[in-house]
Design a protein around this motif. Structure first.
Motif, PDB file in Angstrom:
ATOM      1  N   THR A 117       0.741  -0.651   0.125  1.00  0.00           N
ATOM      2  CA  THR A 117      -0.237   0.284   0.040  1.00  0.00           C
ATOM      3  C   THR A 117       1.114   1.642   0.285  1.00  0.00           C
ATOM      4  O   THR A 117       2.009   1.251   0.229  1.00  0.00           O
ATOM      5  CB  THR A 117      -0.669   0.322   1.172  1.00  0.00           C
ATOM      6  N   GLY A 118       0.463   2.475  -0.439  1.00  0.00           N
ATOM      7  CA  GLY A 118       1.312   3.528  -0.831  1.00  0.00           C
ATOM      8  C   GLY A 118       0.908   4.144   0.575  1.00  0.00           C
ATOM      9  O   GLY A 118       0.717   3.132   2.224  1.00  0.00           O
ATOM     10  N   GLY A 119       1.550   5.522   1.126  1.00  0.00           N
ATOM     11  CA  GLY A 119       1.774   6.376   2.483  1.00  0.00           C
ATOM     12  C   GLY A 119       2.926   5.823   2.892  1.00  0.00           C
ATOM     13  O   GLY A 119       4.509   6.052   1.685  1.00  0.00           O
ATOM     14  N   GLY A 120       3.707   6.664   4.226  1.00  0.00           N
ATOM     15  CA  GLY A 120       5.239   6.971   4.683  1.00  0.00           C
ATOM     16  C   GLY A 120       5.458   5.877   5.367  1.00  0.00           C
ATOM     17  O   GLY A 120       4.590   4.641   5.322  1.00  0.00           O
ATOM     18  N   ALA A 121       7.334   5.882   5.205  1.00  0.00           N
ATOM     19  CA  ALA A 121       7.536   5.082   6.340  1.00  0.00           C
ATOM     20  C   ALA A 121       7.289   5.149   7.830  1.00  0.00           C
ATOM     21  O   ALA A 121       6.740   6.405   8.164  1.00  0.00           O
ATOM     22  CB  ALA A 121       9.010   4.728   5.570  1.00  0.00           C
TER      23      ALA A 121
ATOM     24  N   ASN B 138     -11.159   5.022   0.813  1.00  0.00           N
ATOM     25  CA  ASN B 138     -12.023   5.473   2.007  1.00  0.00           C
ATOM     26  C   ASN B 138     -11.697   4.565   3.274  1.00  0.00           C
ATOM     27  O   ASN B 138     -11.992   4.453   3.742  1.00  0.00           O
ATOM     28  CB  ASN B 138     -13.448   4.642   1.354  1.00  0.00           C
ATOM     29  N   PHE B 139     -10.822   5.860   3.871  1.00  0.00           N
ATOM     30  CA  PHE B 139     -10.219   5.808   5.104  1.00  0.00           C
ATOM     31  C   PHE B 139     -10.913   5.412   6.380  1.00  0.00           C
ATOM     32  O   PHE B 139     -11.384   4.472   6.908  1.00  0.00           O
ATOM     33  CB  PHE B 139      -9.343   5.966   5.380  1.00  0.00           C
ATOM     34  N   ARG B 140     -12.179   6.107   6.683  1.00  0.00           N
ATOM     35  CA  ARG B 140     -13.109   6.473   7.233  1.00  0.00           C
ATOM     36  C   ARG B 140     -13.664   5.492   7.812  1.00  0.00           C
ATOM     37  O   ARG B 140     -13.905   4.738   8.156  1.00  0.00           O
ATOM     38  CB  ARG B 140     -14.412   7.715   6.816  1.00  0.00           C
ATOM     39  N   ARG B 141     -14.617   4.334   6.479  1.00  0.00           N
ATOM     40  CA  ARG B 141     -15.253   3.298   6.619  1.00  0.00           C
ATOM     41  C   ARG B 141     -14.763   2.427   7.385  1.00  0.00           C
ATOM     42  O   ARG B 141     -15.605   1.434   8.620  1.00  0.00           O
ATOM     43  CB  ARG B 141     -15.048   2.465   5.341  1.00  0.00           C
ATOM     44  N   TYR B 142     -12.810   2.459   7.844  1.00  0.00           N
ATOM     45  CA  TYR B 142     -12.508   1.404   8.672  1.00  0.00           C
ATOM     46  C   TYR B 142     -12.020   1.830   9.776  1.00  0.00           C
ATOM     47  O   TYR B 142     -11.907   1.193  10.872  1.00  0.00           O
ATOM     48  CB  TYR B 142     -11.081   0.808   7.982  1.00  0.00           C
TER      49      TYR B 142
ATOM     50  N   ARG C 286      -2.351  15.166  18.029  1.00  0.00           N
ATOM     51  CA  ARG C 286      -0.873  14.110  17.361  1.00  0.00           C
ATOM     52  C   ARG C 286      -1.100  13.001  17.268  1.00  0.00           C
ATOM     53  O   ARG C 286      -3.069  12.775  18.175  1.00  0.00           O
ATOM     54  CB  ARG C 286      -0.240  14.264  19.230  1.00  0.00           C
ATOM     55  N   LYS C 287      -0.901  12.447  16.977  1.00  0.00           N
ATOM     56  CA  LYS C 287      -1.006  10.943  16.048  1.00  0.00           C
ATOM     57  C   LYS C 287      -1.048   9.866  16.554  1.00  0.00           C
ATOM     58  O   LYS C 287       0.478   9.309  17.258  1.00  0.00           O
ATOM     59  CB  LYS C 287      -0.191  11.365  14.225  1.00  0.00           C
ATOM     60  N   ILE C 288      -1.926   8.866  16.788  1.00  0.00           N
ATOM     61  CA  ILE C 288      -2.299   7.407  17.312  1.00  0.00           C
ATOM     62  C   ILE C 288      -2.480   7.079  16.321  1.00  0.00           C
ATOM     63  O   ILE C 288      -2.015   5.138  16.756  1.00  0.00           O
ATOM     64  CB  ILE C 288      -3.055   7.923  18.335  1.00  0.00           C
ATOM     65  N   SER C 289      -2.098   6.511  15.225  1.00  0.00           N
ATOM     66  CA  SER C 289      -2.450   5.960  14.374  1.00  0.00           C
ATOM     67  C   SER C 289      -2.561   6.300  13.060  1.00  0.00           C
ATOM     68  O   SER C 289      -2.638   7.617  12.565  1.00  0.00           O
ATOM     69  CB  SER C 289      -3.783   4.950  14.189  1.00  0.00           C
ATOM     70  N   GLY C 290      -1.354   5.299  12.566  1.00  0.00           N
ATOM     71  CA  GLY C 290      -1.530   5.565  10.578  1.00  0.00           C
ATOM     72  C   GLY C 290      -2.835   4.998   9.467  1.00  0.00           C
ATOM     73  O   GLY C 290      -2.278   3.493  10.221  1.00  0.00           O
ATOM     74  N   SER C 291      -2.674   4.890   8.486  1.00  0.00           N
ATOM     75  CA  SER C 291      -3.077   3.385   7.931  1.00  0.00           C
ATOM     76  C   SER C 291      -3.177   3.571   6.117  1.00  0.00           C
ATOM     77  O   SER C 291      -2.465   4.802   5.646  1.00  0.00           O
ATOM     78  CB  SER C 291      -4.675   3.684   7.905  1.00  0.00           C
ATOM     79  N   GLY C 292      -2.984   2.808   5.766  1.00  0.00           N
ATOM     80  CA  GLY C 292      -2.797   3.018   4.197  1.00  0.00           C
ATOM     81  C   GLY C 292      -4.256   1.501   3.328  1.00  0.00           C
ATOM     82  O   GLY C 292      -4.237   0.828   4.513  1.00  0.00           O
ATOM     83  N   GLN C 293      -4.051   1.639   1.824  1.00  0.00           N
ATOM     84  CA  GLN C 293      -5.100   1.369   1.502  1.00  0.00           C
ATOM     85  C   GLN C 293      -4.933   0.902  -0.195  1.00  0.00           C
ATOM     86  O   GLN C 293      -4.099   1.375  -1.012  1.00  0.00           O
ATOM     87  CB  GLN C 293      -6.771   1.839   1.640  1.00  0.00           C
TER      88      GLN C 293
ATOM     89  N   GLY D 288       6.840   8.554  -3.411  1.00  0.00           N
ATOM     90  CA  GLY D 288       6.734   9.483  -2.849  1.00  0.00           C
ATOM     91  C   GLY D 288       5.816   9.036  -1.387  1.00  0.00           C
ATOM     92  O   GLY D 288       5.336   6.995  -1.307  1.00  0.00           O
ATOM     93  N   ASP D 289       4.738   9.335  -1.109  1.00  0.00           N
ATOM     94  CA  ASP D 289       3.609   8.598   0.145  1.00  0.00           C
ATOM     95  C   ASP D 289       2.251   8.429  -0.591  1.00  0.00           C
ATOM     96  O   ASP D 289       1.347   9.408   0.648  1.00  0.00           O
ATOM     97  CB  ASP D 289       4.007   9.323   1.117  1.00  0.00           C
ATOM     98  N   PHE D 290       1.734   8.623  -1.567  1.00  0.00           N
ATOM     99  CA  PHE D 290       0.988   9.137  -2.299  1.00  0.00           C
ATOM    100  C   PHE D 290       0.008   7.321  -2.090  1.00  0.00           C
ATOM    101  O   PHE D 290       0.767   7.312  -2.171  1.00  0.00           O
ATOM    102  CB  PHE D 290       0.394   9.772  -3.130  1.00  0.00           C
ATOM    103  N   PHE D 291      -1.428   7.900  -2.356  1.00  0.00           N
ATOM    104  CA  PHE D 291      -1.914   5.850  -2.650  1.00  0.00           C
ATOM    105  C   PHE D 291      -2.630   6.943  -3.912  1.00  0.00           C
ATOM    106  O   PHE D 291      -2.789   7.291  -4.339  1.00  0.00           O
ATOM    107  CB  PHE D 291      -3.133   6.868  -1.701  1.00  0.00           C
ATOM    108  N   ALA D 292      -2.652   5.216  -4.172  1.00  0.00           N
ATOM    109  CA  ALA D 292      -2.715   4.945  -6.141  1.00  0.00           C
ATOM    110  C   ALA D 292      -3.782   3.801  -6.170  1.00  0.00           C
ATOM    111  O   ALA D 292      -3.846   2.644  -5.255  1.00  0.00           O
ATOM    112  CB  ALA D 292      -1.463   4.838  -6.767  1.00  0.00           C
ATOM    113  N   ASN D 293      -4.870   3.663  -6.647  1.00  0.00           N
ATOM    114  CA  ASN D 293      -5.484   2.778  -6.925  1.00  0.00           C
ATOM    115  C   ASN D 293      -5.014   1.919  -8.463  1.00  0.00           C
ATOM    116  O   ASN D 293      -6.118   1.382  -8.740  1.00  0.00           O
ATOM    117  CB  ASN D 293      -7.080   2.465  -7.803  1.00  0.00           C
TER     118      ASN D 293
END
Length: 325
Positions: A71-75, A98-102, A130-137, A273-278
């Motif tokens: 999945t995309g996003g950052g390290a 759709n990040f909100r669904r999960y 302050r961030k406590i969670s990051g996600s990828g999809q 990059g740290d983008f997301f792609a379909n």
């Protein structure tokens, strides 16, 4: 959904098992929710240039595994102070991330342990900014993989040392450092809560029944870990020599375009990059390779590019201009 937990701390195997279960999910399956942990390691995004995301001296000194995910996003830095979660299900017509669904059921589970988290930005959960969670999809072949990590009791000193973070990304968030932007759940959950309590709450909100791991999937994941996730070619890969580089950070992620130009033509192209792609970003790279490096040829080639498929959340015209500049 059905839930699955497993005890492996090997990031190569864990990511291989996740990919195997994602690829092999039957069309009629109700979906999987998984909880898992990695030992100390760095997990880089699908489209990142690994050498620019990690502190090579720290990785070498600590003998730290560096593994690329699909999945995309950052390290991100992982250790057993992280709790990772994955949702795998059939897309049922869903075509965009759709990040909100999960994230909503995860947020509700956190409320059970006294954590008032909010969904922030494109893919984060935050407490008091302050961030406590990051996600990828990823959406691929009619299925969705959404995974993320919860910072429970992470060693932030090691996290900060392990990652070579783009200073533009930090400035864009309006904070001074990585440490200032993150927070452990153990700092803000109800006293007496522990990792076991958190897991129980997540399972209660995110799944209904237990799944069993098929030994065929286990064996296939072991083979995939060896052939892909333990290989330098996947985790690092060779970056081409380049004669032109453009970087820009957009609200939905950063893009780094590198072109190798020979005799007036684009001989090679890489997009990081740290983008997301379909879609596979390699398709766009291949579209540019071989073109004359001049405005007319680029304009014609880029006219009908489905930009939102390659850069989720982007403004198509803005992306076309970026590639044309």
């Amino acid at each position: 959904m059905e839930f699955l937990t497993f005890s492996s701390l090997d990031p190569a195997f864990n990511l291989a098992l996740e990919e195997r279960l994602f690829d092999s999910l039957p069309p009629e399956h109700p979906g999987l929710f998984m909880l898992w942990q990695n030992g100390p390691s760095i997990i880089v995004g699908r489209h990142q240039c690994t050498a620019e995301e990690v502190n090579a001296d720290f990785v070498r000194r600590e003998n730290l595994p560096v593994v690329r995910r699909i999945t995309g996003g950052g390290a991100v830095y992982h250790d057993t102070g992280n709790l990772n979660f994955s949702f795998i299900e059939n897309a049922n017509g869903q075509e965009r991330v759709n990040f909100r669904r999960y994230l909503e059921p995860v947020r509700e589970a956190l409320r059970d342990v006294g954590v008032r988290a909010e969904i922030s930005g494109r893919n984060d959960l935050e407490v008091d900014g302050r961030k406590i969670s990051g996600s990828g999809q990823r959406i691929h072949r009619g299925k969705v993989l959404h995974h993320g990590t919860l910072l429970v009791d992470v060693d932030f000193g090691r996290l900060t040392e392990a990652l070579s973070v783009d200073p533009e990304k930090i400035r864009s968030k309006g904070v001074a450092s990585v440490r200032a932007r993150v927070r452990n759940l153990s700092e803000c959950w109800t006293p007496g809560t522990d990792m076991g309590t958190l897991k129980c709450c997540l399972l209660r909100h995110c799944a209904e029944s237990a799944a069993r791991l098929d030994m065929g999937d286990y064996a296939a994941a072991q083979a995939l870990a060896d052939s892909k996730y333990r290989q330098w070619s996947w985790n690092y890969g060779a970056s081409p020599a380049f004669t032109e580089e453009k970087r820009r950070r957009f609200p939905w992620g950063g893009v780094n375009l590198r072109l190798s130009v020979r005799n007036g033509r684009i001989a090679d192209c890489r997009i990081y990059g740290d983008f997301f792609a379909n879609a596979e970003i390699g398709d766009l790279e291949n579209m540019l390779a071989g073109l004359q490096h001049e405005p007319g040829a680029l304009a014609e080639a880029l006219e009908d590019v489905p930009w939102e498929v390659y850069f989720s959340g982007c403004d198509p015209e803005e992306m076309r201009r970026f590639f044309m500049e």
